[in-house]
Design a protein around this motif. Structure first.
Motif, PDB file in Angstrom:
ATOM      1  N   LEU A  42       0.817  -1.210   0.000  1.00  0.00           N
ATOM      2  CA  LEU A  42       0.000   0.000   0.000  1.00  0.00           C
ATOM      3  C   LEU A  42       0.856   1.268   0.000  1.00  0.00           C
ATOM      4  CD1 LEU A  42      -2.769  -1.179   2.484  1.00  0.00           C
ATOM      5  CD2 LEU A  42      -3.009  -0.839   0.023  1.00  0.00           C
ATOM      6  N   SER A  43       2.140   1.141   0.370  1.00  0.00           N
ATOM      7  CA  SER A  43       3.051   2.283   0.281  1.00  0.00           C
ATOM      8  C   SER A  43       3.532   2.508  -1.145  1.00  0.00           C
ATOM      9  CB  SER A  43       4.279   2.056   1.184  1.00  0.00           C
ATOM     10  OG  SER A  43       3.909   1.975   2.539  1.00  0.00           O
ATOM     11  N   PHE A  44       3.395   1.485  -1.979  1.00  0.00           N
ATOM     12  CA  PHE A  44       3.942   1.529  -3.329  1.00  0.00           C
ATOM     13  C   PHE A  44       3.441   2.730  -4.132  1.00  0.00           C
ATOM     14  CE2 PHE A  44       6.392  -1.597  -5.869  1.00  0.00           C
ATOM     15  CZ  PHE A  44       6.509  -0.852  -7.027  1.00  0.00           C
ATOM     16  N   PRO A  45       2.117   2.996  -4.184  1.00  0.00           N
ATOM     17  CA  PRO A  45       1.654   4.156  -4.968  1.00  0.00           C
ATOM     18  C   PRO A  45       2.208   5.480  -4.455  1.00  0.00           C
ATOM     19  CG  PRO A  45      -0.171   2.684  -4.451  1.00  0.00           C
ATOM     20  CD  PRO A  45       0.986   2.231  -3.627  1.00  0.00           C
ATOM     21  N   LEU A  46       2.311   5.613  -3.124  1.00  0.00           N
ATOM     22  CA  LEU A  46       2.812   6.858  -2.554  1.00  0.00           C
ATOM     23  C   LEU A  46       4.277   7.074  -2.924  1.00  0.00           C
ATOM     24  CD1 LEU A  46       1.200   6.484   0.982  1.00  0.00           C
ATOM     25  CD2 LEU A  46       0.406   7.944  -0.879  1.00  0.00           C
ATOM     26  N   ILE A  47       5.057   6.017  -2.844  1.00  0.00           N
ATOM     27  CA  ILE A  47       6.479   6.143  -3.146  1.00  0.00           C
ATOM     28  C   ILE A  47       6.711   6.301  -4.640  1.00  0.00           C
ATOM     29  CG2 ILE A  47       8.697   4.932  -3.024  1.00  0.00           C
ATOM     30  CD1 ILE A  47       7.775   3.722  -0.403  1.00  0.00           C
ATOM     31  N   THR A  48       5.844   5.685  -5.458  1.00  0.00           N
ATOM     32  CA  THR A  48       5.984   5.815  -6.912  1.00  0.00           C
ATOM     33  C   THR A  48       5.905   7.275  -7.345  1.00  0.00           C
ATOM     34  OG1 THR A  48       5.026   3.623  -7.249  1.00  0.00           O
ATOM     35  CG2 THR A  48       5.034   5.111  -9.134  1.00  0.00           C
ATOM     36  N   ILE A  49       5.084   8.055  -6.654  1.00  0.00           N
ATOM     37  CA  ILE A  49       4.976   9.486  -6.965  1.00  0.00           C
ATOM     38  C   ILE A  49       6.336  10.161  -6.838  1.00  0.00           C
ATOM     39  CG2 ILE A  49       3.947  11.673  -6.244  1.00  0.00           C
ATOM     40  CD1 ILE A  49       1.511  10.078  -5.290  1.00  0.00           C
ATOM     41  N   LEU A  50       7.097   9.770  -5.822  1.00  0.00           N
ATOM     42  CA  LEU A  50       8.418  10.338  -5.631  1.00  0.00           C
ATOM     43  C   LEU A  50       9.404   9.821  -6.675  1.00  0.00           C
ATOM     44  CD1 LEU A  50       8.763  10.141  -1.751  1.00  0.00           C
ATOM     45  CD2 LEU A  50       8.170  12.118  -3.148  1.00  0.00           C
ATOM     46  N   LEU A  51       9.252   8.565  -7.039  1.00  0.00           N
ATOM     47  CA  LEU A  51      10.185   7.977  -7.993  1.00  0.00           C
ATOM     48  C   LEU A  51      10.117   8.675  -9.352  1.00  0.00           C
ATOM     49  CD1 LEU A  51       9.820   4.145  -7.259  1.00  0.00           C
ATOM     50  CD2 LEU A  51      11.440   5.779  -6.305  1.00  0.00           C
TER      51      LEU A  51
END
Length: 314
Positions: A42-51
């Motif tokens: 569930l953290s994946f979408p949030l971190i993808t924004i940063l990536l």
């Protein structure tokens, strides 16, 4: 700005503590390995924004693949061990042991970073580790897996922090964030074959809450370090012991014993002494704790803060 930074740090650690309460609740129903999997996923979408916003040119090939691999393992081990510890031990006892992380960072900075640590800081480390022994009471009947898991959290968190100090200026932020995330989701996904149980909709919401609060708290902490002095922000991590005492008592009926409180005081005093020594007399190469700007436990927060704090370094 230091006042604002202190407030942001206090808010961040309050969110982290609430995040840990949700983990403790979920741990009574689900395996910590399953909680870790969903929190990472569930953290994946949030971190993808940063990536996708990383402006640094280059590819995804690590400059230091073995260090990146070791850090990725640590990033998975630290929160997973913490999840086990929160499930098995009172909140205050887990925090007291994890507070040993700055002590371990100080020790690991000697062989890995070539830091020069004076006699007073080394004595503070010894004093703090004695505090850990006071908390865990080796040989006592209540010593168990939870204590070992909490100390493993501190060790893994300290090691990954020192590794970031070593390679952080040479690796792209996307590399530092992406590889641990992939390892976490991949490894925890595989073990679901053995531990998975169906997740109810309310509990899925609680898992989303864990990911969101860990992510939000991390950004608040990064912001605090960006606008304030590290010597003012770093001690705020110890405010978590107050949240542990209050939330642990109200929600779980936990009342820490005298040994836990005494050990926590010893460990916190040691950590504060090290921070003070670094703030007053250290150079940029002799401040391993102050330059480690992370709470370092949440699945998403660990990766984000450690990858981003170097952007704020002078």
């Amino acid at each position: 700005m230091n006042l604002q930074a202190t407030f942001l740090a206090l808010l961040a650690f309050a969110l982290f503590s609430t995040h840990d309460v949700a983990i403790k609740y979920l741990g009574t129903i689900y395996s910590p390995l399953q909680i870790m999997f969903f929190a990472s996923l569930l953290s994946f979408p949030l971190i993808t924004i940063l990536l996708v916003r990383d402006p640094t040119p280059g590819n995804l090939r690590p400059v230091h693949p073995w260090w990146v691999a070791l850090r990725s393992v640590c990033v998975v081990v630290a929160p997973t061990s913490a999840f086990f510890a929160f499930t098995l031990l009172p909140l205050a006892q887990v925090y007291a042991i994890i507070f040993a992380t700055p002590l371990l960072i100080t020790l690991l900075s000697i062989p890995i970073l070539g830091e020069k640590v004076g006699i007073w800081r080394l004595l503070a480390v010894v004093f703090g580790l004695i505090g850990v022994l006071v908390v865990v009471r080796p040989g006592a009947s209540d010593f168990g897996l939870g204590h070992g898991a909490a100390f493993l959290t501190a060790c893994a968190g300290a090691l990954q922090s020192v590794i970031v100090r070593k390679i952080g200026r040479k690796e792209r932020r996307v590399v530092l964030m992406l590889y641990p995330l992939l390892v976490s989701v991949g490894v925890m996904g595989l073990v679901q074959v053995f531990v998975y149980v169906p997740v109810s909709l309310p509990d899925l919401g609680a898992l989303a809450f864990v990911a969101l609060f860990g992510f939000t708290a991390t950004f608040l902490l990064v912001r605090a370090y960006t606008i304030g002095e590290a010597a003012m922000v770093a001690p705020m991590q110890y405010s978590q012991i107050l949240w542990a005492l209050g939330l642990g008592y109200v929600l779980f009926g936990e009342i820490p014993d005298g040994a836990t409180l005494l050990g926590a005081v010893i460990i916190m005093a040691s950590g504060l002494f090290i921070i003070a020594r670094e703030a007053v007399g250290g150079t940029s190469r002799q401040t391993p704790v102050l330059r480690t700007r992370s709470r370092g436990l949440s699945p998403g927060g660990l990766r984000v803060s450690q990858a981003m704090h170097r952007q704020a370094d002078p």
